[in-house]
Design a protein around this motif. Structure first.
Motif, short mmCIF file in Angstrom:
data_model
loop_
_atom_site.label_atom_id
_atom_site.label_comp_id
_atom_site.label_asym_id
_atom_site.label_seq_id
_atom_site.Cartn_x
_atom_site.Cartn_y
_atom_site.Cartn_z
N GLY A 147 -13.73 -29.87 30.49
CA GLY A 147 -12.52 -29.10 30.19
C GLY A 147 -12.79 -27.62 30.09
N LEU A 148 -13.69 -27.11 30.92
CA LEU A 148 -14.07 -25.70 30.86
C LEU A 148 -13.70 -24.92 32.11
N ASN A 149 -13.04 -25.56 33.06
CA ASN A 149 -12.69 -24.89 34.30
C ASN A 149 -11.63 -23.81 34.02
N SER A 150 -11.98 -22.57 34.27
CA SER A 150 -11.07 -21.46 33.99
C SER A 150 -10.46 -20.87 35.25
N ARG A 151 -10.68 -21.51 36.38
CA ARG A 151 -10.12 -21.03 37.64
C ARG A 151 -9.09 -21.97 38.23
N HIS A 152 -8.92 -23.15 37.63
CA HIS A 152 -8.07 -24.16 38.24
C HIS A 152 -7.55 -25.06 37.12
N GLY A 153 -6.24 -25.26 37.06
CA GLY A 153 -5.70 -26.11 36.01
C GLY A 153 -4.21 -26.32 36.14
N LEU A 154 -3.65 -26.97 35.12
CA LEU A 154 -2.22 -27.21 35.05
C LEU A 154 -1.63 -26.32 33.97
N LEU A 155 -0.62 -25.57 34.34
CA LEU A 155 0.14 -24.77 33.37
C LEU A 155 1.43 -25.54 33.09
N VAL A 156 1.64 -25.89 31.83
CA VAL A 156 2.81 -26.69 31.45
C VAL A 156 3.64 -25.86 30.49
N LEU A 157 4.94 -25.76 30.75
CA LEU A 157 5.78 -24.89 29.95
C LEU A 157 7.17 -25.46 29.74
N ASN A 158 7.74 -25.13 28.58
CA ASN A 158 9.11 -25.52 28.22
C ASN A 158 10.13 -24.55 28.80
N HIS A 159 11.36 -25.03 28.89
CA HIS A 159 12.51 -24.19 29.23
C HIS A 159 13.57 -24.42 28.16
N GLU A 160 13.76 -23.42 27.30
CA GLU A 160 14.51 -23.67 26.08
C GLU A 160 16.00 -23.87 26.31
N TYR A 161 16.63 -23.00 27.06
CA TYR A 161 18.07 -23.11 27.28
C TYR A 161 18.41 -22.36 28.56
N ILE A 162 19.67 -22.09 28.81
CA ILE A 162 20.07 -21.39 30.04
C ILE A 162 21.07 -20.29 29.71
N ASP A 163 21.15 -19.32 30.59
CA ASP A 163 22.27 -18.37 30.62
C ASP A 163 23.14 -18.76 31.80
N ALA A 164 24.19 -19.51 31.52
CA ALA A 164 25.06 -20.00 32.59
C ALA A 164 25.65 -18.88 33.45
N PRO A 165 26.02 -17.72 32.88
CA PRO A 165 26.55 -16.65 33.73
C PRO A 165 25.59 -16.15 34.79
N LEU A 166 24.27 -16.35 34.59
CA LEU A 166 23.30 -15.92 35.60
C LEU A 166 22.83 -17.06 36.49
N LEU A 167 23.00 -18.29 36.03
CA LEU A 167 22.50 -19.44 36.77
C LEU A 167 23.32 -19.70 38.03
N HIS A 168 24.58 -19.29 38.02
CA HIS A 168 25.48 -19.50 39.16
C HIS A 168 25.87 -18.15 39.77
N PRO A 169 26.26 -18.12 41.04
CA PRO A 169 26.54 -16.83 41.70
C PRO A 169 27.54 -15.97 40.94
#
Length: 661
Positions: A147-169
């Motif tokens: 578990g020491l590889n610092s050049r290759h891995g998985l980045l896992v992240l949350n998405h808390e909520y949305i701004d609906a006025p920006l999500l659509h045209p």
């Protein structure tokens, strides 16, 4: 009504309305007796150590076990000045590069992000979600190697909520207060959740997204399973899951965590506003969590099972005919195996149901229980600890340790001591508290579905919006941010201001070295605020190099430096001494603290993780230009003039490619 008028009905603030009407003492009521001791000369905070409260067990609160760093400068950078630019500021010698913004293609057909936001709902299901938050880097060799590889891995992240006025045209379409486009709502559902992204540094040292089978989007519609004491409970039965064992989706995922066995945990926070119930007599498991007659985004106003589940109104003969219990499927910790794209996420009910801000583990010890902490991010709510009944076995333990244990709520006493109060029907004190309150629970599953009520009954201490936690890698001391609580009207020693507009950081030392005991000693690490109303970790007023407000994100690096991120909003961002939201670094050993980063306009600074070699730091910039619409862009970060603002990860490196600090 016009679109603007309709939007005033929906899409409001996601902050949960206060719902704790218990008579439990507030934190500010418990510490008046300590006020002169804590604040006299401004010297009892931070570096002078914990309040001298003796505890039984293996260690005493006054002892310090921090490494002897001597006079070495552990913050060798020039502090960044406050500012209100629409960009990222870092110290000289460092570089900050935006990475994987909302809409970056990561799976499926890899659909490109369209600048007018006209991507389809299916496109969004194959792209990075909106509003990045908690995050962890898993080295690619974490499963079967060092578990020491610092050049290759998985980045896992949350998405808390949305701004609906920006999500659509042109923003969402609303007619007479109701949603009319199933496609738009599906896109919103798909913009929530979690992203798993395989990344690698190329020969130039630049990070790149890999076209990998491991890449995955988990959304607010992804099938999941319930586990632990609440699995199969009558209060989890729905039309979708008549047996109360299956769930759909995770949303409002704020901070996160990672387990000792190498999985990711995502934490459901302000989920209650996504549901509506038009029943006049809400059951306690809905009322105590603040459900209302209308929802934040109006998903429940569309026809079809995928949307009707957000309507918790009783309609059928029993719970299996409608979605009265659907809100009970949210407010949990969700465990995800990032290395297996076919794995089913699991909601671990033994960890309790509330507005989880995150989950942080104490340092695991072989043969000892697993211990982890979580805050309930709402005004006047509580801090919790979980202790597994099973013992941790390196290389053999898995998520089942999170299905059988004791959940505790914290009581902070005025003398600087603290107690963990078991929320467990097997505990005699909890049984007595329930009897005294005239409240009964059918089983432990019902206790956990009603975690807030159980903590009310046990007598936990109301806190000022508990947010992120962090555990010191050497001492195992626990730090928690209390971001603010403007509803408070009385001053006290731990919060010596009428209305806690600025927030503070509390910490404690557990009585047992493995953190599994039921007593602790606490003190304050810092009081945020302007120079005239603050105390830093060194006991002195904050100044130009480290002034902050509304501390939120917390993270310890392997050398024991504490990274602090802020989430100011409203007038604190618009005016005053603090500038845009920021990230600071503190040394608990010396009390030094400096500002390391300032973010763009309207953005929260959140999410933090690093590669094992500590040469790459990842942080998240959430909702730049908060409040923007397609016709009124309040920020254009990261893409530049005329472009919609997009939440994004930021990669921070040194220009000389050495360790960050």
């Amino acid at each position: 009504m016009s679109h603007d008028e309709n939007n005033a009905v929906l899409f409001g603030s996601g902050d949960e309305a206060p719902s704790n009407h218990s008579h439990n003492p507030h934190f500010n009521e418990l510490v008046d007796a300590r006020r002169r001791q804590i604040l006299a000369g401004g010297a009892a905070l931070g570096v002078l150590g914990f309040l001298g409260v003796g505890l039984p067990g293996e260690s005493q609160a006054g002892e310090r076990h921090l490494p002897p760093f001597g006079r070495r400068n552990r913050l060798p950078f020039t502090a960044v000045a406050v500012g209100r630019a629409d960009g990222i500021s870092v110290p000289a010698g460092y570089r900050a590069t935006p990475f994987i913004p909302w809409g970056t293609p990561i799976t499926g057909g890899y659909p490109a992000f369209l600048e007018d936001a006209s991507n389809s709902a299916q496109d969004q299901a194959e792209q990075i979600g909106m509003h990045h938050d908690g995050m962890h880097f898993f080295p690619i060799d974490a499963q079967y190697g060092a578990g020491l590889n610092s050049r290759h891995g998985l980045l896992v992240l949350n998405h808390e909520y949305i701004d609906a006025p920006l999500l659509h045209p042109n923003g969402p379409t609303v007619v007479d207060g109701k949603r009319v486009s199933a496609e738009q709502v599906r896109k919103e559902i798909n913009a929530h959740g979690v992203s798993v992204v395989e990344i690698r540094r190329d020969v130039r040292g630049e990070w790149q997204v890999q076209p990998s089978a491991r890449n995955r989007r988990i959304t607010a519609a992804t099938p999941m399973q319930m586990s632990g004491p609440a699995r199969g409970h009558a209060l989890l039965r729905t039309r979708y899951s008549p047996e109360g064992t299956a769930s759909r989706g995770t949303q409002n995922n704020c901070a996160s965590g990672f387990t000792p066995w190498g999985t990711y945990v995502t934490c459901e926070e302000n989920w209650a506003g996504y549901f509506a119930s038009r029943d006049s007599d809400l059951p306690r498991e809905l009322k105590r969590y603040g459900l209302r007659s209308s929802s934040r985004f109006g998903w429940d106003t569309l026809s079809g099972d995928e949307f009707e589940r957000f309507d918790a109104t009783r309609k059928g003969a029993d719970a299996r005919a409608d979605y009265r219990n659907e809100p009970n499927h949210f407010g949990w910790i969700v465990e995800i195996d990032p290395f297996d794209p076919d794995s089913v996420p699991v909601k671990r009910s033994a960890l309790g149901r509330f507005a989880h801000e995150g989950l942080v583990f104490a340092k695991p010890r072989a043969g000892k229980p697993v211990v982890c902490y979580s805050g309930d991010d709402a005004q006047n709510e509580y801090i919790y600890k979980y202790v597994s009944r099973g013992k941790y076995r390196p290389g053999r333990s898995d998520g089942r340790l999170l299905d059988d244990g004791v959940l505790y709520a914290a009581r902070f006493n005025a003398d600087g001591s603290g107690d963990w109060l078991a929320l467990d029907l097997q505990d005699a004190a909890f049984q007595q508290a329930c009897a005294a309150a005239g409240v009964s629970f059918a089983d432990q599953g019902e206790v956990l579905i009603n975690t807030r009520l159980a903590a009310d009954i046990a007598g936990a201490t109301k806190m000022d919006r508990p947010e992120w936690g962090a555990v010191h890698p050497d001492s195992n001391e626990v730090y928690f941010t209390l971001t603010n609580n403007s509803a408070r009207t009385t001053a006290d020693a731990a919060n010596p201001r009428v209305k806690n507009a600025y927030g503070h950081i509390i910490r404690w030392r557990e009585e047992r070295r493995d953190n599994s005991g039921v007593r602790f000693a606490w003190d304050l690490f810092l009081l945020a605020g302007p120079e005239s109303d603050s105390r830093g970790p060194n006991g002195q007023a904050l100044g130009a190099d480290n002034m902050l407000a509304s501390p939120d994100g917390l993270w310890f690096d392997e050398d024991g430096r504490l990274w602090i991120q802020t989430d100011m909003s409203g007038s604190q961002l618009a005016s005053g001494p603090f500038g845009n939201n920021q990230m600071l670094v503190a040394d608990p050993h010396t009390g030094d603290m400096k500002r390391f980063l300032v973010g763009p306009l309207g953005a929260e600074i959140t999410g933090i993780t690093a590669t094992p070699d500590f040469r790459t730091l990842f942080i998240n910039v959430q909702h730049p230009g908060e409040g923007s619409t397609a016709n009124n862009l309040l920020s254009t970060w990261p893409d530049g003039p005329g472009k919609r603002p997009r939440s994004a990860t930021v990669i921070i490196t040194r220009e000389d490619r050495k360790r960050l600090l």
